[in-house]
Write an enzyme that holds these catalytic residues in place. Sequence first.
Site, PDB file in Angstrom:
ATOM      1  N   ASP A  64      -5.134 -31.362  -8.828  1.00  0.00           N
ATOM      2  CA  ASP A  64      -5.053 -32.567  -8.641  1.00  0.00           C
ATOM      3  C   ASP A  64      -4.980 -32.382  -6.841  1.00  0.00           C
ATOM      4  O   ASP A  64      -4.614 -31.062  -6.045  1.00  0.00           O
ATOM      5  CB  ASP A  64      -4.678 -33.786  -9.159  1.00  0.00           C
ATOM      6  CG  ASP A  64      -3.259 -33.378  -8.976  1.00  0.00           C
ATOM      7  OD1 ASP A  64      -2.807 -32.464  -8.588  1.00  0.00           O
ATOM      8  OD2 ASP A  64      -1.694 -34.319  -9.294  1.00  0.00           O
ATOM      9  N   HIS A  65      -5.043 -32.926  -5.977  1.00  0.00           N
ATOM     10  CA  HIS A  65      -4.614 -33.465  -4.815  1.00  0.00           C
ATOM     11  C   HIS A  65      -3.390 -32.604  -4.281  1.00  0.00           C
ATOM     12  O   HIS A  65      -2.690 -32.018  -2.840  1.00  0.00           O
ATOM     13  CB  HIS A  65      -4.636 -34.509  -4.334  1.00  0.00           C
ATOM     14  CG  HIS A  65      -3.773 -36.163  -4.666  1.00  0.00           C
ATOM     15  ND1 HIS A  65      -4.053 -36.585  -5.690  1.00  0.00           N
ATOM     16  CD2 HIS A  65      -2.420 -36.126  -4.418  1.00  0.00           C
ATOM     17  CE1 HIS A  65      -2.726 -37.006  -6.260  1.00  0.00           C
ATOM     18  NE2 HIS A  65      -2.088 -37.081  -5.100  1.00  0.00           N
ATOM     19  N   HIS A  70       2.911 -16.069 -36.252  1.00  0.00           N
ATOM     20  CA  HIS A  70       2.722 -17.107 -35.157  1.00  0.00           C
ATOM     21  C   HIS A  70       0.950 -17.934 -35.279  1.00  0.00           C
ATOM     22  O   HIS A  70       1.264 -18.945 -35.025  1.00  0.00           O
ATOM     23  CB  HIS A  70       2.697 -15.988 -33.476  1.00  0.00           C
ATOM     24  CG  HIS A  70       3.768 -15.475 -33.599  1.00  0.00           C
ATOM     25  ND1 HIS A  70       5.329 -16.708 -33.369  1.00  0.00           N
ATOM     26  CD2 HIS A  70       4.565 -14.089 -32.874  1.00  0.00           C
ATOM     27  CE1 HIS A  70       5.915 -15.308 -33.304  1.00  0.00           C
ATOM     28  NE2 HIS A  70       5.641 -13.919 -33.453  1.00  0.00           N
ATOM     29  N   HIS A 107       3.401 -16.029 -28.491  1.00  0.00           N
ATOM     30  CA  HIS A 107       3.045 -16.666 -29.651  1.00  0.00           C
ATOM     31  C   HIS A 107       2.107 -17.932 -30.030  1.00  0.00           C
ATOM     32  O   HIS A 107       2.320 -18.610 -31.033  1.00  0.00           O
ATOM     33  CB  HIS A 107       4.951 -17.594 -29.187  1.00  0.00           C
ATOM     34  CG  HIS A 107       6.108 -16.348 -30.253  1.00  0.00           C
ATOM     35  ND1 HIS A 107       6.873 -16.331 -29.858  1.00  0.00           N
ATOM     36  CD2 HIS A 107       5.672 -14.768 -29.669  1.00  0.00           C
ATOM     37  CE1 HIS A 107       7.419 -15.089 -29.953  1.00  0.00           C
ATOM     38  NE2 HIS A 107       7.219 -14.575 -29.559  1.00  0.00           N
ATOM     39  N   CYS A 126      -0.703 -30.066 -11.423  1.00  0.00           N
ATOM     40  CA  CYS A 126      -0.857 -30.582 -10.664  1.00  0.00           C
ATOM     41  C   CYS A 126       0.630 -31.137  -9.883  1.00  0.00           C
ATOM     42  O   CYS A 126       1.177 -29.383  -9.668  1.00  0.00           O
ATOM     43  CB  CYS A 126      -0.564 -32.244 -11.212  1.00  0.00           C
ATOM     44  SG  CYS A 126       0.027 -32.826 -12.261  1.00  0.00           S
ATOM     45  N   GLY A 127       1.805 -32.398  -8.607  1.00  0.00           N
ATOM     46  CA  GLY A 127       2.757 -31.443  -8.486  1.00  0.00           C
ATOM     47  C   GLY A 127       4.249 -30.856  -9.218  1.00  0.00           C
ATOM     48  O   GLY A 127       4.254 -30.413  -8.808  1.00  0.00           O
ATOM     49  N   THR A 128       3.910 -31.528 -11.004  1.00  0.00           N
ATOM     50  CA  THR A 128       5.308 -31.105 -11.621  1.00  0.00           C
ATOM     51  C   THR A 128       4.367 -30.163 -12.712  1.00  0.00           C
ATOM     52  O   THR A 128       5.098 -29.552 -12.845  1.00  0.00           O
ATOM     53  CB  THR A 128       5.808 -32.665 -12.485  1.00  0.00           C
ATOM     54  OG1 THR A 128       4.471 -32.896 -12.791  1.00  0.00           O
ATOM     55  CG2 THR A 128       6.051 -33.134 -11.463  1.00  0.00           C
ATOM     56  N   GLN A 182       3.418 -30.980 -15.311  1.00  0.00           N
ATOM     57  CA  GLN A 182       2.672 -32.081 -16.282  1.00  0.00           C
ATOM     58  C   GLN A 182       1.908 -33.008 -17.486  1.00  0.00           C
ATOM     59  O   GLN A 182       1.065 -33.175 -18.274  1.00  0.00           O
ATOM     60  CB  GLN A 182       4.742 -33.121 -16.295  1.00  0.00           C
ATOM     61  CG  GLN A 182       5.705 -32.023 -16.292  1.00  0.00           C
ATOM     62  CD  GLN A 182       6.059 -31.708 -17.260  1.00  0.00           C
ATOM     63  OE1 GLN A 182       5.551 -31.695 -18.727  1.00  0.00           O
ATOM     64  NE2 GLN A 182       7.162 -30.660 -17.210  1.00  0.00           N
TER      65      GLN A 182
HETATM   66  C1  RB5 Z   1       0.728 -36.709  -7.669  1.00  0.00           C
HETATM   67  O1  RB5 Z   1       1.696 -38.026  -7.047  1.00  0.00           O
HETATM   68  C2  RB5 Z   1       1.632 -36.855  -8.705  1.00  0.00           C
HETATM   69  O2  RB5 Z   1       2.210 -37.433  -9.967  1.00  0.00           O
HETATM   70  C3  RB5 Z   1       0.515 -35.690 -10.321  1.00  0.00           C
HETATM   71  O3  RB5 Z   1       0.652 -34.657  -8.844  1.00  0.00           O
HETATM   72  C4  RB5 Z   1       1.554 -34.900 -11.378  1.00  0.00           C
HETATM   73  O4  RB5 Z   1       2.953 -34.415 -10.960  1.00  0.00           O
HETATM   74  C5  RB5 Z   1       1.859 -35.463 -12.325  1.00  0.00           C
HETATM   75  O5  RB5 Z   1       2.612 -35.485 -13.479  1.00  0.00           O
END
Ligand code: RB5
Length: 146
Positions: free
Chosen positions: A9-10, A134, A99, A66-68, A70
């Site tokens: 993403d951005h 595994h 694994h 992405c940012g995290t 996640q």
């Molecule tokens: C975007 O602000 C952020 O929520 C996204 O990049 C990500 O971290 C989501 O999991």
Amino acid sequence: MTRIVLSSDHAAIDLRQALAKHIEAKGYVVADIGPTTTESTHYPKHGEAAARQVASGEADLGIILCGTGQGIMMAANKVQGIRCGVCADPFSARMTREHNNANMLSIGARVVGESLAVEIVDAFLDAEFEGGRHATRVDMIKAIEG
Ligand code: RB5
């Protein structure tokens, strides 16, 4: 030749593009499917787009950011046949292939810097699934998908 699809993403444009160059320099065929601008976007569609390429066989492995790491990982894992681990260290990146036979890796651009991200990617790409006990467990994951 192993084909790697990348998307983000951005929040991860710069890191994704740096990783794409690094992966290409390692000799892989890279499909960087964007986006290319930092305009705010929605990570699920980018995770899904990369995951569909891996699930269809168009790409062998996927790396998404992405940012995290996640949210885009969660989106990718909704696609049948995808096993995507989010990793912030090289050991986990190696193990998720050895694994768990992960076919996608997710990285948080707001979690790790570029040098560590490169080490994570290298650990992921250089590792191989060990099979054996595994494989039994990965088959159990596949069975949950129905
Ligand atoms: C975007 O602000 C952020 O929520 C996204 O990049 C990500 O971290 C989501 O999991």
